[in-house]
Structures are given as structure tokens and as C-alpha cells.
Design a protein around this motif. Structure first.
Motif, PDB file in Angstrom:
ATOM      1  N   GLU A 173      67.415  58.978  28.193  1.00 20.56           N
ATOM      2  CA  GLU A 173      67.831  58.722  26.818  1.00 20.56           C
ATOM      3  C   GLU A 173      68.563  57.386  26.670  1.00 20.56           C
ATOM      4  OE1 GLU A 173      70.051  62.004  25.380  1.00 20.56           O
ATOM      5  OE2 GLU A 173      68.402  63.403  25.630  1.00 20.56           O
ATOM      6  N   PHE A 174      69.077  56.848  27.739  1.00 21.99           N
ATOM      7  CA  PHE A 174      69.819  55.600  27.644  1.00 21.99           C
ATOM      8  C   PHE A 174      69.086  54.434  28.311  1.00 21.99           C
ATOM      9  CE2 PHE A 174      72.964  59.025  27.486  1.00 21.99           C
ATOM     10  CZ  PHE A 174      73.465  58.779  26.223  1.00 21.99           C
ATOM     11  N   VAL A 175      68.447  54.679  29.444  1.00 19.10           N
ATOM     12  CA  VAL A 175      67.796  53.603  30.189  1.00 19.10           C
ATOM     13  C   VAL A 175      66.530  53.133  29.481  1.00 19.10           C
ATOM     14  CG1 VAL A 175      66.654  53.025  32.351  1.00 19.10           C
ATOM     15  CG2 VAL A 175      68.738  54.379  32.375  1.00 19.10           C
ATOM     16  N   LEU A 176      65.701  54.070  29.018  1.00 18.77           N
ATOM     17  CA  LEU A 176      64.441  53.688  28.386  1.00 18.77           C
ATOM     18  C   LEU A 176      64.638  52.907  27.095  1.00 18.77           C
ATOM     19  CD1 LEU A 176      61.736  54.109  29.635  1.00 18.77           C
ATOM     20  CD2 LEU A 176      61.482  56.220  28.370  1.00 18.77           C
ATOM     21  N   PRO A 177      65.527  53.328  26.159  1.00 23.57           N
ATOM     22  CA  PRO A 177      65.728  52.511  24.950  1.00 23.57           C
ATOM     23  C   PRO A 177      66.263  51.112  25.241  1.00 23.57           C
ATOM     24  CG  PRO A 177      66.556  54.711  24.569  1.00 23.57           C
ATOM     25  CD  PRO A 177      66.206  54.612  26.027  1.00 23.57           C
ATOM     26  N   VAL A 178      67.163  50.996  26.205  1.00 23.76           N
ATOM     27  CA  VAL A 178      67.697  49.670  26.534  1.00 23.76           C
ATOM     28  C   VAL A 178      66.601  48.789  27.129  1.00 23.76           C
ATOM     29  CG1 VAL A 178      69.314  48.448  28.038  1.00 23.76           C
ATOM     30  CG2 VAL A 178      70.065  50.462  26.775  1.00 23.76           C
ATOM     31  N   SER A 179      65.761  49.370  27.973  1.00 27.13           N
ATOM     32  CA  SER A 179      64.666  48.570  28.535  1.00 27.13           C
ATOM     33  C   SER A 179      63.684  48.154  27.450  1.00 27.13           C
ATOM     34  CB  SER A 179      63.949  49.345  29.643  1.00 27.13           C
ATOM     35  OG  SER A 179      63.330  50.499  29.125  1.00 27.13           O
ATOM     36  N   LEU A 180      63.505  48.994  26.431  1.00 25.48           N
ATOM     37  CA  LEU A 180      62.635  48.624  25.314  1.00 25.48           C
ATOM     38  C   LEU A 180      63.186  47.435  24.550  1.00 25.48           C
ATOM     39  CD1 LEU A 180      61.606  52.069  23.880  1.00 25.48           C
ATOM     40  CD2 LEU A 180      60.112  50.380  24.898  1.00 25.48           C
ATOM     41  N   LEU A 181      64.480  47.374  24.395  1.00 24.44           N
ATOM     42  CA  LEU A 181      65.081  46.259  23.672  1.00 24.44           C
ATOM     43  C   LEU A 181      64.810  44.933  24.380  1.00 24.44           C
ATOM     44  CD1 LEU A 181      68.525  47.763  22.642  1.00 24.44           C
ATOM     45  CD2 LEU A 181      66.540  47.380  21.204  1.00 24.44           C
ATOM     46  N   TYR A 182      64.835  44.953  25.701  1.00 26.64           N
ATOM     47  CA  TYR A 182      64.636  43.709  26.441  1.00 26.64           C
ATOM     48  C   TYR A 182      63.168  43.374  26.676  1.00 26.64           C
ATOM     49  CZ  TYR A 182      69.594  43.577  27.001  1.00 26.64           C
ATOM     50  OH  TYR A 182      70.935  43.528  26.745  1.00 26.64           O
ATOM     51  N   LEU A 183      62.283  44.352  26.475  1.00 28.97           N
ATOM     52  CA  LEU A 183      60.854  44.101  26.643  1.00 28.97           C
ATOM     53  C   LEU A 183      60.122  43.996  25.312  1.00 28.97           C
ATOM     54  CD1 LEU A 183      60.120  46.545  29.599  1.00 28.97           C
ATOM     55  CD2 LEU A 183      60.236  44.062  29.695  1.00 28.97           C
ATOM     56  N   ALA A 184      60.844  43.911  24.205  1.00 28.05           N
ATOM     57  CA  ALA A 184      60.224  43.929  22.872  1.00 28.05           C
ATOM     58  C   ALA A 184      59.305  42.743  22.638  1.00 28.05           C
ATOM     59  CB  ALA A 184      61.305  43.970  21.793  1.00 28.05           C
ATOM     60  N   ASN A 185      59.605  41.604  23.191  1.00 25.62           N
ATOM     61  CA  ASN A 185      58.777  40.423  22.944  1.00 25.62           C
ATOM     62  C   ASN A 185      57.753  40.190  24.040  1.00 25.62           C
ATOM     63  OD1 ASN A 185      60.577  39.741  24.898  1.00 25.62           O
ATOM     64  ND2 ASN A 185      61.037  37.728  24.083  1.00 25.62           N
ATOM     65  N   SER A 186      57.582  41.141  24.934  1.00 30.60           N
ATOM     66  CA  SER A 186      56.663  40.981  26.049  1.00 30.60           C
ATOM     67  C   SER A 186      55.370  41.749  25.796  1.00 30.60           C
ATOM     68  CB  SER A 186      57.315  41.500  27.329  1.00 30.60           C
ATOM     69  OG  SER A 186      56.408  41.458  28.398  1.00 30.60           O
TER      70      SER A 186
END
Length: 111
Positions: free
Chosen positions: A2-15
Motif C-alpha cells: 500500500e505504500f511502496v507501490l504508489p510511491v514507485s508509481l509517482l517516480y515512474l509516471a513519466n517513464s
């Protein structure tokens, strides 16, 4: 998750890498299946979280392949990060209120 996946999505949004696509797909599938299972178990009380789920999914999903492919502009990435962060904060506040209520009932403070 619930915490790791959303944060990783934020940093991979432009990839558009395979890792970013896999992360988005995993998160969307995990969120959908979790909410379906929770709705089946908890029922109508869970309806309050459905708009938050829709906000989170809308903030994460964007086409990267085919005719619907979008160019991801920096303003959109910023908006997506704020939208996902806001919905996550609201969801966490709701979950904190639910946990506080559960603890209150378990210890007997609330009948």
C-alpha cells in the motif's frame, strides 16, 4: 504494497519502460482486486472509498501504446502526483479513523 507501490508509481509516471508498465499494471490490478474483495466482505460501508479508488486509478493510468498514446507533459506529471498524493492521504485518513474506531470498540470505550 500500500505504500511502496504508489510511491514507485509517482517516480515512474513519466517513464514508458517495461518496469513502469508492469508497476502500473500491478498496482491497478492489486487495487481493483483488493477493493472488490473488501466490498464483498464489508459491504455498503465500503462505498465511501470507491470515489477515492477512482481518483487514484485516474491519476495513474495513461495510454502509452497505440493510437491513444499521449505525450506526458511536465504539468500533467505534477497534476498526477498531486492527485495520487491527495487521494492516498484521504484514504489513509479514512483508514486511520476506521482503525481508531475499531480500537475504541475492542477496548470497550465505545459500546
Amino acid at each position: 504494497m500500500e505504500f511502496v507501490l504508489p510511491v514507485s508509481l509517482l517516480y515512474l509516471a513519466n517513464s514508458n519502460s517495461d518496469l513502469a508498465k508492469l508497476t502500473r499494471t500491478c498496482w491497478i490490478a492489486l487495487a481493483i482486486f483488493f477493493h472488490i474483495a473488501t466490498y464483498l466482505v464489508v459491504g455498503p460501508n465500503f462505498v465511501r472509498q470507491v470515489p477515492l479508488l477512482l481518483m487514484l486509478l485516474h491519476g495513474v493510468w495513461h495510454p502509452t501504446i497505440g493510437a491513444a498514446k499521449e505525450v506526458i507533459e511536465p504539468e500533467q506529471r505534477i497534476a498526477w502526483r498531486w492527485r495520487v498524493g491527495y487521494a492516498t492521504a484521504l484514504l489513509l485518513l479514512f483508514l486511520c479513523a476506521q482503525v481508531w474506531s475499531d480500537i475504541s470498540h475492542i477496548v470497550g470505550a465505545t459500546p
